[in-house]
Motif scaffolding. Structure first.
Motif, mmCIF file in Angstrom:
data_model
loop_
_atom_site.group_PDB
_atom_site.id
_atom_site.type_symbol
_atom_site.label_atom_id
_atom_site.label_comp_id
_atom_site.label_asym_id
_atom_site.label_seq_id
_atom_site.Cartn_x
_atom_site.Cartn_y
_atom_site.Cartn_z
ATOM 1 N N PHE A 56 52.905 10.347 133.441
ATOM 2 C CA PHE A 56 52.589 9.165 132.649
ATOM 3 C C PHE A 56 51.199 8.687 133.057
ATOM 4 C CE2 PHE A 56 57.360 8.154 132.942
ATOM 5 C CZ PHE A 56 57.641 8.919 131.837
ATOM 6 N N THR A 57 50.364 8.399 132.087
ATOM 7 C CA THR A 57 49.011 7.935 132.387
ATOM 8 C C THR A 57 48.775 6.577 131.748
ATOM 9 O OG1 THR A 57 48.139 9.052 130.425
ATOM 10 C CG2 THR A 57 48.118 10.296 132.480
ATOM 11 N N GLY A 58 47.748 5.897 132.235
ATOM 12 C CA GLY A 58 47.298 4.675 131.587
ATOM 13 C C GLY A 58 47.715 3.370 132.216
ATOM 14 N N ALA A 59 48.221 3.375 133.452
ATOM 15 C CA ALA A 59 48.615 2.115 134.090
ATOM 16 C C ALA A 59 47.374 1.246 134.337
ATOM 17 C CB ALA A 59 49.334 2.389 135.404
ATOM 18 N N ARG A 60 47.451 0.007 133.876
ATOM 19 C CA ARG A 60 46.368 -0.967 134.043
ATOM 20 C C ARG A 60 46.977 -2.325 134.354
ATOM 21 N NH1 ARG A 60 44.690 1.134 128.250
ATOM 22 N NH2 ARG A 60 46.594 2.229 128.655
ATOM 23 N N ARG A 61 46.468 -3.004 135.365
ATOM 24 C CA ARG A 61 47.033 -4.307 135.736
ATOM 25 C C ARG A 61 47.024 -5.275 134.558
ATOM 26 N NH1 ARG A 61 43.742 -3.186 140.114
ATOM 27 N NH2 ARG A 61 44.988 -2.431 141.860
ATOM 28 N N TRP A 62 45.940 -5.292 133.798
ATOM 29 C CA TRP A 62 45.831 -6.280 132.740
ATOM 30 C C TRP A 62 46.935 -6.148 131.696
ATOM 31 C CZ3 TRP A 62 45.353 -4.811 127.742
ATOM 32 C CH2 TRP A 62 44.789 -3.563 127.453
ATOM 33 N N LEU A 63 47.467 -4.940 131.517
ATOM 34 C CA LEU A 63 48.541 -4.752 130.528
ATOM 35 C C LEU A 63 49.697 -5.699 130.795
ATOM 36 C CD1 LEU A 63 48.826 -0.858 130.276
ATOM 37 C CD2 LEU A 63 48.143 -2.413 128.448
ATOM 38 N N TRP A 64 50.168 -5.707 132.048
ATOM 39 C CA TRP A 64 51.357 -6.492 132.381
ATOM 40 C C TRP A 64 51.014 -7.917 132.785
ATOM 41 C CZ3 TRP A 64 50.979 -1.320 134.231
ATOM 42 C CH2 TRP A 64 51.743 -0.413 133.479
ATOM 43 N N ARG A 65 49.786 -8.166 133.195
ATOM 44 C CA ARG A 65 49.382 -9.539 133.510
ATOM 45 C C ARG A 65 49.188 -10.355 132.242
ATOM 46 N NH1 ARG A 65 44.930 -8.565 138.270
ATOM 47 N NH2 ARG A 65 46.406 -8.364 139.984
ATOM 48 N N GLU A 66 48.648 -9.709 131.223
ATOM 49 C CA GLU A 66 48.277 -10.446 130.010
ATOM 50 C C GLU A 66 49.298 -10.375 128.885
ATOM 51 O OE1 GLU A 66 44.285 -9.439 128.722
ATOM 52 O OE2 GLU A 66 43.600 -9.299 130.816
ATOM 53 N N PHE A 67 50.219 -9.406 128.952
ATOM 54 C CA PHE A 67 51.129 -9.208 127.821
ATOM 55 C C PHE A 67 52.568 -9.011 128.285
ATOM 56 C CE2 PHE A 67 46.979 -7.847 126.370
ATOM 57 C CZ PHE A 67 46.883 -8.490 125.148
ATOM 58 N N SER A 68 53.501 -9.479 127.469
ATOM 59 C CA SER A 68 54.922 -9.210 127.706
ATOM 60 C C SER A 68 55.489 -8.322 126.603
ATOM 61 C CB SER A 68 55.706 -10.532 127.783
ATOM 62 O OG SER A 68 55.541 -11.247 126.574
ATOM 63 N N ASP A 69 54.646 -7.970 125.647
ATOM 64 C CA ASP A 69 55.063 -7.149 124.514
ATOM 65 C C ASP A 69 54.198 -5.892 124.459
ATOM 66 O OD1 ASP A 69 54.281 -6.603 121.392
ATOM 67 O OD2 ASP A 69 56.417 -7.030 121.658
ATOM 68 N N ASN A 74 49.237 -2.721 123.396
ATOM 69 C CA ASN A 74 48.611 -1.523 122.837
ATOM 70 C C ASN A 74 47.540 -1.862 121.801
ATOM 71 O OD1 ASN A 74 49.706 0.586 124.337
ATOM 72 N ND2 ASN A 74 51.588 0.598 123.123
ATOM 73 N N ARG A 75 47.775 -2.890 121.010
ATOM 74 C CA ARG A 75 46.740 -3.314 120.059
ATOM 75 C C ARG A 75 45.482 -3.756 120.808
ATOM 76 N NH1 ARG A 75 51.131 -5.175 117.017
ATOM 77 N NH2 ARG A 75 51.027 -7.282 117.832
ATOM 78 N N ASP A 76 45.685 -4.472 121.906
ATOM 79 C CA ASP A 76 44.538 -4.919 122.689
ATOM 80 C C ASP A 76 43.844 -3.746 123.374
ATOM 81 O OD1 ASP A 76 43.203 -7.535 123.326
ATOM 82 O OD2 ASP A 76 43.393 -6.689 125.357
ATOM 83 N N ALA A 77 44.615 -2.775 123.838
ATOM 84 C CA ALA A 77 44.013 -1.584 124.455
ATOM 85 C C ALA A 77 43.114 -0.876 123.439
ATOM 86 C CB ALA A 77 45.095 -0.643 124.966
ATOM 87 N N LEU A 78 43.591 -0.719 122.217
ATOM 88 C CA LEU A 78 42.783 -0.074 121.178
ATOM 89 C C LEU A 78 41.537 -0.899 120.854
ATOM 90 C CD1 LEU A 78 45.583 1.239 118.792
ATOM 91 C CD2 LEU A 78 44.180 2.569 120.387
ATOM 92 N N ARG A 79 41.699 -2.228 120.822
ATOM 93 C CA ARG A 79 40.547 -3.113 120.579
ATOM 94 C C ARG A 79 39.494 -2.922 121.666
ATOM 95 N NH1 ARG A 79 38.640 -7.394 122.646
ATOM 96 N NH2 ARG A 79 40.393 -7.872 123.989
ATOM 97 N N GLY A 93 56.522 -1.076 134.136
ATOM 98 C CA GLY A 93 55.520 -2.080 134.487
ATOM 99 C C GLY A 93 55.895 -3.009 135.622
ATOM 100 N N ASN A 94 57.102 -3.553 135.614
ATOM 101 C CA ASN A 94 57.496 -4.476 136.689
ATOM 102 C C ASN A 94 57.464 -3.788 138.050
ATOM 103 O OD1 ASN A 94 57.860 -6.618 134.928
ATOM 104 N ND2 ASN A 94 60.049 -6.259 134.689
#
Length: 157
Positions: A56-69, A74-79, A93-94
């Motif tokens: 599995f690739t792509g772990a980023r702190r901001w994913l779980w700090r900033e989002f619960s969905d 993923n929309r933000d990652a693409l942005r 994530g947890n």
């Protein structure tokens, strides 16, 4: 403890590593980047070809700090021009964040990320293994573990 092998289960990383140890290996991403790109993931995927999806690739702190969905994350990652995160990784994530905090708070302890599929590849002489959920894959992994000293693996499982 010498040639003795045991299995134990713990509710969190602090409990799992409460006893003294020289080195701990954990099957969770350790050391995240802002964009989710890590050289170790790329190298692991290369080694496991044709089964690169086992990493599995792509772990980023901001994913779980900033989002619960995961869809919003993923929309933000693409942005941001980054890749999306898989559902499998998202649901880890947890635990990823728990281990990340523990490792950062215990920088003096030797805690390393390990990948079981790379271990099995090594134990199998560099020959790719069948899928772990297949009967052949399960039988071969148990055989390799027994040969490596984990003789009670069937009882533990």
């Amino acid at each position: 403890d010498g040639d003795r092998r045991t299995v134990s289960f713990h509710g969190d990383i602090a409990a799992a590593l409460a006893r003294p140890f020289d080195r701990a290996g954990i099957d969770i991403p350790i050391g995240m980047t802002d964009d989710g790109e890590r050289i170790c993931d790329r190298l692991a995927r290369e080694r496991l070809r044709p089964h690169s999806s086992r990493v599995f690739t792509g772990a980023r702190r901001w994913l779980w700090r900033e989002f619960s969905d995961p869809d919003k994350a993923n929309r933000d990652a693409l942005r941001r021009g980054q890749t999306r995160v898989s559902r499998q990784l998202w649901h880890l994530g947890n635990k990823i964040m728990e281990v990340d905090a523990f490792v950062r708070d215990n920088a003096g302890r030797d805690i390393r990320e390990v990948h079981p599929e790379l271990v099995f590849l090594l134990l199998n002489g560099g020959v790719p293994l069948p899928a772990k959920k297949s009967q052949a894959g399960d039988v071969l992994r148990r055989k390799l573990l027994k040969r490596s000293g984990f003789r009670e693996i069937d009882r533990w499982l």
